[in-house]
Design a protein around this motif. Structure first.
Motif, PDB file in Angstrom:
ATOM      1  N   PHE A   1      -3.747  -2.305   6.304  1.00 23.62           N
ATOM      2  CA  PHE A   1      -4.400  -2.667   7.340  1.00 23.62           C
ATOM      3  C   PHE A   1      -3.991  -1.720   8.414  1.00 23.62           C
ATOM      4  O   PHE A   1      -5.009  -1.591   9.549  1.00 23.62           O
ATOM      5  N   PHE A   2      -3.005  -1.401   8.601  1.00 22.32           N
ATOM      6  CA  PHE A   2      -2.542  -0.896   9.770  1.00 22.32           C
ATOM      7  C   PHE A   2      -2.626   0.947   9.693  1.00 22.32           C
ATOM      8  O   PHE A   2      -1.789   1.518  10.524  1.00 22.32           O
ATOM      9  N   GLN A   3      -3.395   1.169   8.777  1.00 24.97           N
ATOM     10  CA  GLN A   3      -3.628   2.840   8.832  1.00 24.97           C
ATOM     11  C   GLN A   3      -4.630   3.297   9.788  1.00 24.97           C
ATOM     12  O   GLN A   3      -5.543   2.312  10.184  1.00 24.97           O
ATOM     13  N   PRO A   4      -4.542   4.128  10.298  1.00 26.42           N
ATOM     14  CA  PRO A   4      -5.719   4.644  11.385  1.00 26.42           C
ATOM     15  C   PRO A   4      -7.185   4.262  11.115  1.00 26.42           C
ATOM     16  O   PRO A   4      -7.750   3.868  12.028  1.00 26.42           O
ATOM     17  N   SER A   5      -7.539   4.475   9.842  1.00 24.96           N
ATOM     18  CA  SER A   5      -9.013   4.384   9.501  1.00 24.96           C
ATOM     19  C   SER A   5      -9.579   2.947   9.742  1.00 24.96           C
ATOM     20  O   SER A   5     -10.798   2.815  10.132  1.00 24.96           O
ATOM     21  N   CYS A   6      -8.635   1.970   9.718  1.00 21.95           N
ATOM     22  CA  CYS A   6      -9.113   0.539   9.896  1.00 21.95           C
ATOM     23  C   CYS A   6      -9.529   0.301  11.181  1.00 21.95           C
ATOM     24  O   CYS A   6     -10.169  -0.651  11.498  1.00 21.95           O
TER      25      CYS A   6
ATOM     26  N   HIS B   1       0.778  -0.979   0.037  1.00 25.09           N
ATOM     27  CA  HIS B   1      -0.001   0.232  -0.044  1.00 25.09           C
ATOM     28  C   HIS B   1       0.882   1.298   0.254  1.00 25.09           C
ATOM     29  O   HIS B   1       0.382   2.233  -0.547  1.00 25.09           O
ATOM     30  N   ASP B   2       1.915   1.228   0.663  1.00 21.81           N
ATOM     31  CA  ASP B   2       2.806   2.408   0.914  1.00 21.81           C
ATOM     32  C   ASP B   2       3.668   2.565  -0.520  1.00 21.81           C
ATOM     33  O   ASP B   2       4.131   3.736  -0.648  1.00 21.81           O
ATOM     34  N   VAL B   3       3.901   1.631  -1.362  1.00 24.01           N
ATOM     35  CA  VAL B   3       4.660   1.736  -2.470  1.00 24.01           C
ATOM     36  C   VAL B   3       3.732   2.127  -3.617  1.00 24.01           C
ATOM     37  O   VAL B   3       4.081   2.849  -4.447  1.00 24.01           O
ATOM     38  N   LEU B   4       2.362   1.026  -3.639  1.00 26.04           N
ATOM     39  CA  LEU B   4       1.690   1.279  -4.926  1.00 26.04           C
ATOM     40  C   LEU B   4       0.181   1.352  -4.206  1.00 26.04           C
ATOM     41  O   LEU B   4      -0.420   0.533  -4.215  1.00 26.04           O
ATOM     42  N   PRO B   5      -0.181   2.933  -3.757  1.00 17.78           N
ATOM     43  CA  PRO B   5      -1.210   2.910  -3.223  1.00 17.78           C
ATOM     44  C   PRO B   5      -2.519   2.759  -4.232  1.00 17.78           C
ATOM     45  O   PRO B   5      -3.254   3.709  -4.118  1.00 17.78           O
ATOM     46  N   VAL B   6      -2.716   1.831  -4.796  1.00 15.74           N
ATOM     47  CA  VAL B   6      -3.866   1.685  -5.664  1.00 15.74           C
ATOM     48  C   VAL B   6      -5.187   1.567  -5.147  1.00 15.74           C
ATOM     49  O   VAL B   6      -6.300   1.488  -5.809  1.00 15.74           O
ATOM     50  N   SER B   7      -5.398   1.276  -3.662  1.00 15.10           N
ATOM     51  CA  SER B   7      -6.551   1.242  -3.179  1.00 15.10           C
ATOM     52  C   SER B   7      -7.223   2.671  -3.064  1.00 15.10           C
ATOM     53  O   SER B   7      -8.422   2.768  -3.325  1.00 15.10           O
TER      54      SER B   7
ATOM     55  N   SER C   1     -13.315  -5.136  10.957  1.00 15.49           N
ATOM     56  CA  SER C   1     -12.948  -6.216  10.369  1.00 15.49           C
ATOM     57  C   SER C   1     -12.512  -7.518  10.982  1.00 15.49           C
ATOM     58  O   SER C   1     -11.802  -7.595  11.656  1.00 15.49           O
ATOM     59  N   TYR C   2     -12.979  -8.661  10.132  1.00 14.05           N
ATOM     60  CA  TYR C   2     -12.500  -9.918  10.576  1.00 14.05           C
ATOM     61  C   TYR C   2     -11.312 -10.405  10.521  1.00 14.05           C
ATOM     62  O   TYR C   2     -10.521 -11.201  10.894  1.00 14.05           O
ATOM     63  N   TYR C   3     -10.727  -9.371   9.498  1.00 13.86           N
ATOM     64  CA  TYR C   3      -9.185  -9.759   9.191  1.00 13.86           C
ATOM     65  C   TYR C   3      -8.397  -9.670  10.624  1.00 13.86           C
ATOM     66  O   TYR C   3      -7.027 -10.233  10.431  1.00 13.86           O
ATOM     67  N   PHE C   4      -8.578  -9.169  11.616  1.00 16.28           N
ATOM     68  CA  PHE C   4      -7.886  -8.682  12.904  1.00 16.28           C
ATOM     69  C   PHE C   4      -8.268  -9.730  13.819  1.00 16.28           C
ATOM     70  O   PHE C   4      -9.394 -10.003  14.151  1.00 16.28           O
ATOM     71  N   ASP C   5      -7.205 -10.302  14.625  1.00 25.90           N
ATOM     72  CA  ASP C   5      -7.386 -11.209  15.468  1.00 25.90           C
ATOM     73  C   ASP C   5      -7.241 -10.552  16.917  1.00 25.90           C
ATOM     74  O   ASP C   5      -7.406  -9.340  16.921  1.00 25.90           O
ATOM     75  N   ALA C   6      -7.583 -11.145  17.857  1.00 29.92           N
ATOM     76  CA  ALA C   6      -7.506 -10.760  19.171  1.00 29.92           C
ATOM     77  C   ALA C   6      -6.294 -10.184  19.475  1.00 29.92           C
ATOM     78  O   ALA C   6      -6.139  -9.169  20.994  1.00 29.92           O
ATOM     79  N   HIS C   7      -5.138 -10.307  18.735  1.00 31.16           N
ATOM     80  CA  HIS C   7      -4.125  -9.657  19.367  1.00 31.16           C
ATOM     81  C   HIS C   7      -3.846  -8.377  18.439  1.00 31.16           C
ATOM     82  O   HIS C   7      -2.595  -7.741  18.436  1.00 31.16           O
ATOM     83  N   GLY C   8      -4.752  -8.148  17.548  1.00 30.09           N
ATOM     84  CA  GLY C   8      -4.479  -6.949  16.800  1.00 30.09           C
ATOM     85  C   GLY C   8      -3.837  -7.055  15.430  1.00 30.09           C
ATOM     86  O   GLY C   8      -3.357  -6.299  14.791  1.00 30.09           O
TER      87      GLY C   8
ATOM     88  N   MET D   1       7.417 -11.547   8.642  1.00 36.42           N
ATOM     89  CA  MET D   1       5.962 -11.056   8.396  1.00 36.42           C
ATOM     90  C   MET D   1       5.566  -9.911   9.109  1.00 36.42           C
ATOM     91  O   MET D   1       5.065  -8.828   8.717  1.00 36.42           O
ATOM     92  N   LEU D   2       5.780  -9.747  10.199  1.00 42.25           N
ATOM     93  CA  LEU D   2       5.507  -8.549  11.209  1.00 42.25           C
ATOM     94  C   LEU D   2       6.520  -7.459  10.535  1.00 42.25           C
ATOM     95  O   LEU D   2       5.981  -6.192  10.774  1.00 42.25           O
ATOM     96  N   GLY D   3       7.560  -7.616  10.120  1.00 40.04           N
ATOM     97  CA  GLY D   3       8.511  -6.424   9.819  1.00 40.04           C
ATOM     98  C   GLY D   3       7.635  -5.825   8.590  1.00 40.04           C
ATOM     99  O   GLY D   3       8.313  -4.817   8.104  1.00 40.04           O
ATOM    100  N   ARG D   4       6.974  -6.649   7.760  1.00 35.07           N
ATOM    101  CA  ARG D   4       6.270  -5.892   6.567  1.00 35.07           C
ATOM    102  C   ARG D   4       5.022  -5.054   6.975  1.00 35.07           C
ATOM    103  O   ARG D   4       4.323  -4.773   6.042  1.00 35.07           O
ATOM    104  N   ARG D   5       4.587  -5.149   7.895  1.00 35.62           N
ATOM    105  CA  ARG D   5       3.368  -4.397   8.360  1.00 35.62           C
ATOM    106  C   ARG D   5       3.161  -2.998   8.024  1.00 35.62           C
ATOM    107  O   ARG D   5       2.143  -2.411   7.539  1.00 35.62           O
ATOM    108  N   HIS D   6       4.471  -2.223   7.906  1.00 37.22           N
ATOM    109  CA  HIS D   6       4.255  -0.841   7.642  1.00 37.22           C
ATOM    110  C   HIS D   6       3.941  -0.579   6.209  1.00 37.22           C
ATOM    111  O   HIS D   6       3.355   0.529   5.694  1.00 37.22           O
ATOM    112  N   HIS D   7       4.107  -1.913   5.310  1.00 32.90           N
ATOM    113  CA  HIS D   7       3.813  -1.587   3.866  1.00 32.90           C
ATOM    114  C   HIS D   7       2.140  -1.894   3.509  1.00 32.90           C
ATOM    115  O   HIS D   7       1.725  -1.606   2.620  1.00 32.90           O
ATOM    116  N   GLN D   8       1.598  -2.510   4.665  1.00 39.35           N
ATOM    117  CA  GLN D   8       0.276  -2.994   4.465  1.00 39.35           C
ATOM    118  C   GLN D   8      -0.865  -1.972   4.670  1.00 39.35           C
ATOM    119  O   GLN D   8      -0.781  -0.890   5.658  1.00 39.35           O
TER     120      GLN D   8
END
Length: 497
Positions: A449-454, A252-258, A459-466, A440-447
């Motif tokens: 899912f972890f922008q504030p509006s989420c 998302h941070d490289v190609l913000p096609v969303s 979303s069921y994408y998130f588990d109990a640990h966030g 995997m956790l080290g790539r979160r900043h690219h995703q």
């Protein structure tokens, strides 16, 4: 107790994961397997989900095995009945059916450390033993019922979309549907024209994009029989799927096609819904990609109908005659449809049965304590000889069939080495698993899912640990690593090793 298992491999689940696992085990030279399926037929989600309008949400050319491509899909997005028929076709063509046990639910799996095998307890009361287990139960299998007071007191008919009762005639009835997720997007326009009144209870609006769907023209179906045509069509379809989820979500941070998708979604909403107030209620307040979007050309238009009402007030309880909101408004209905999705990263589904590994460790408890994790989504340390198709950090959001083939490439590499070396125990090392989770956790900043509006997406994408246990990788990377990871990331042990 015997140290000789009933089967080399037991596959748990008879959906496309289980079917693909069976076919690819045969191809890899492991014919001694048994598939155990709870339902009375194969197909998984496409066996259980028969609600009006059910269809796949990616192009049909991608939603099939690479080695068994069909040329006669009726639509670009195949209806559920054709996918069910495709499942039946595959088990017959590849001689899987004779090794399937239907109507049997696995309720427990316990690893026998002395014999290096799994003992699987079943709903029939017997035990099946296997040297290796392939968990192929998927995640969209256990219907999730809403925690709303009074459902048991409702005097009318209640049904979940995943267990549709075709004996119930909705014509002329007052119907309420709870939820506006992917299933509701397909059900609502399919029943709106028949019911007397349809009240849709929405908690969180869904991103709905135009669906590039149409009936498959006969000339195109005939052209698909030309050598190479299916391969080229699938390649184009795969590129579309890759762009709309793996690229959009994980880079998302490289190609913000969303952002492009959001503009398309807003335009689709403006064109589809006439009433500005209703349009506002249907407008998501979170970024595209935070939760599963949907594709439809008639869902939003349904809210233009005089017999369809969108209710965004919170539900207080279900009464014997209808649904009461917190504002004190009671909607009287005859039929209550629960489009509330499935248990995903919740107790009772991950895993869908009790799994007890080495040292008596319970898998569900281990994940609860240590967070969801599995090496390439396949293996967990402490649970030898147990492989998953859809474990945490296994699925990258591409075609589910690509996941099946990728994970089975990983699994069969392990099985081949075990056979070559005489190993009876195959277990991923804690070090390899930790290294993969850290990556995997080290790539979160690219995703996305972890922008504030989420935080507003519910979303069921998130588990109990966030966490969001998707595999943060392109599809090409998943294919490359599954066929080339270092097999020394596993320990191969046994009397002959």
């Amino acid at each position: 107790m015997s140290h000789h298992p009933d089967h080399d491999v037991v596959i748990i689940g008879g959906g496309f994961s289980g079917i693909g696992a069976a076919i690819l085990l045969d191809r890899a030279g492991f014919p001694d397997y048994l598939m155990v399926e709870e339902g009375d037929g194969v197909g998984g989600a496409w066996h259980w989900n028969t609600y009006p309008g059910v269809a796949v949400d990616i192009p049909s050319w991608s939603y099939q095995f690479s080695f068994e491509q069909m040329a006669d899909w009726s639509r670009v997005y195949a209806p559920g009945r054709e996918l069910k028929a495709y499942a039946e076709h595959c088990v017959d063509k590849y001689d899987v059916r004779r090794r399937i046990r239907l109507g049997t639910r696995v309720v427990s799996a316990e690893f026998d450390e002395d014999a290096d095998l799994w003992r699987l307890g079943t709903s029939a009361g017997d035990t099946i033993t296997a040297r290796f287990v392939v968990g192929a139960t998927g995640v969209l299998t256990q219907p999730k019922l809403p925690e709303i007071e009074g459902i048991a007191d409702f005097a009318g008919t209640v049904m979940h979309t995943a267990r549709w009762d075709h004996d119930v005639d909705l014509a002329g009835r007052r119907v309420a549907i709870v939820g506006t997720g992917a299933s509701a997007v397909q059900v609502i326009p399919s029943i709106a024209r028949d019911v007397a009144q349809l009240t849709v209870f929405q908690r969180t609006p869904i991103w709905c994009l135009p669906k590039l769907d149409s009936a498959m023209p006969r000339p195109l179906r005939l052209a698909m029989r030309v050598p190479g045509a299916k391969r080229l069509t699938r390649l184009a379809s795969q590129a579309f799927v890759e762009l709309t989820f793996p690229v959009a979500a994980h880079f998302h941070d490289v190609l913000p096609v969303s952002g492009i998708g959001e503009r398309v979604g807003h335009r689709h909403l403006r064109r589809a819904v006439k009433d500005p107030a209703v349009r506002e209620k249907l407008t998501p307040g979170y970024a595209l990609g935070c939760k599963r979007p949907s594709f439809s050309n008639d869902y939003l238009q349904s809210f233009n109908r005089s017999n369809v009402h969108l209710e965004t007030g919170a539900i207080e309880r279900i009464t014997p005659s209808g649904v009461l909101t917190e504002a004190g408004v009671e909607h009287e209905v005859d039929v209550l449809i629960l489009a509330t999705g499935f248990k995903v990263f919740e107790k009772g589904n991950m895993p869908a049965f009790t799994v007890t590994g080495a040292g008596g460790v319970d898998l569900e408890s281990w994940w609860e304590e240590h967070r969801f994790q599995a090496y390439q989504g396949v293996s967990v340390p402490g649970f030898p000889n147990f492989f998953a198709i859809l474990g945490p950090y296994g699925y990258n959001g591409s075609s589910y069939f690509n996941l099946i083939e990728t994970q089975m490439a990983h699994i069969t590499r392990c099985l081949r080495r075990a056979r070559r070396t005489g190993a009876t125990r195959v277990e991923v090392t804690p070090e390899a698993n930790a290294r993969y989770l850290e990556r995997m956790l080290g790539r979160r900043h690219h995703q996305v899912f972890f922008q504030p509006s989420c935080a507003n997406a519910n979303s069921y994408y998130f588990d109990a640990h966030g966490d969001v246990p998707f595999r943060a990788s392109s599809t090409l990377e998943t294919m490359w690593t599954s066929s080339r990871f270092d097999l020394d990331d596993y320990r191969f042990e046994g009397a002959a090793v």
